[in-house]
Write a protein that holds these residues in place. Structure first.
Motif: not given
Length: 203
Positions: A25-27, A72-77, A80-81, A107-108
Motif C-alpha cells: 500500500g504505502p509503496i 500475527f500476519g495482519l498485525a505485522i502488515g 509495516a504499513y 494508527g498502529i
C-alpha cells in the motif's frame, strides 16, 4: 532440510506475506502511474486484507495455527504499513520520513489491535473452508462476497473523486469476485453430479 527448519519456514512464510501486504500500500502510493494506482486501490481495501487472513487459515491444517498466524500476519502488515507510509522516494538519500509520527503510532495501536483481534476468526473461517463439498462452500464464498460488497459500496459512495483507474480497478474486482463465486459453486455442482454419475454406473 531437517524438520525443525522446515517447520520454522512454514510458520514464517505467512508472516512474510503479511509484511509484504503491509508494504504494498504505502509503496504504491509513492508513484502516480496507472499500475501503482490500481495496486493501491486493491491493497488499500479491507477485502484484500481479509483475503490474506482467510488464505492463511485455508492453507493451515491446524485451526489454532490458522487463527494465530492470521492474527500475527495482519498485525505485522499493519505495523509495516504505518511505519513505511510516510517514507518518500524522492529524497536525496532515497528516504524521507514524514512529520506525522504521532498519527502513525496511533494508527498502529488502533488498526494493529483490530487486525490482531479480527484476524483470528477470519483465519479460522478460512480453515473451515477446507471442508470439501457443500459443507465448506459457504466459507469459500465469504471473501468473494465481501470483495463484491465492499467495492460496490466504494463505487456508490467514493467514485466521484476516485479517478478512472480506481473505478476500473474496483469494477474489475467486482467482476472477479462474481467469477470466483460462480466457479466455486460450479465446482461443487460438478463434483456432486460426477460422484452421483459414478455411483450410478457402478451400481
Amino acid at each position: 532440510m531437517d524438520f525443525p527448519r522446515a517447520r520454522a519456514a512454514s510458520l514464517a512464510a505467512p508472516l512474510g506475506v503479511g509484511l509484504a501486504l503491509g508494504l504494498l500500500g504505502p509503496i504504491s502510493e509513492k508513484w502516480d502511474n496507472p499500475v501503482s494506482v490500481a495496486v493501491n486501490a486493491v491493497f488499500s481495501g479491507g477485502w484484500s486484507w481479509a483475503c490474506y487472513a482467510f488464505l492463511v487459515g485455508y492453507f493451515r491444517r491446524s485451526k489454532i495455527e490458522a487463527a494465530l498466524l492470521a492474527s500475527f500476519g495482519l498485525a505485522i502488515g499493519v505495523v509495516a504499513y504505518y511505519l513505511f507510509k510516510n517514507i518518500g522516494v524522492a529524497a536525496p538519500n532515497g528516504m524521507e520520513v514524514g512529520a506525522s509520527g504521532g498519527g502513525s503510532l496511533s494508527g498502529i495501536m488502533v488498526w494493529g489491535t483490530l487486525a490482531f483481534v479480527f484476524g483470528a476468526p477470519v483465519g479460522f473461517l478460512g480453515n473451515l473452508a477446507r471442508v470439501p463439498g457443500v459443507g465448506g462452500l459457504f466459507f469459500r464464498l465469504l471473501i468473494p462476497l465481501v470483495a463484491f460488497y465492499e467495492t460496490s459500496m466504494r463505487l456508490t459512495e467514493e467514485s466521484r473523486g476516485a479517478g478512472p483507474v480506481v473505478e476500473i480497478t474496483w469494477n474489475a474486482v467486482r467482476f472477479g469476485a462474481v467469477a470466483v463465486a460462480l466457479a466455486l459453486v460450479g465446482h461443487v455442482i460438478w463434483n456432486w453430479w460426477h460422484s452421483r454419475r459414478t455411483r450410478s454406473l457402478e451400481a
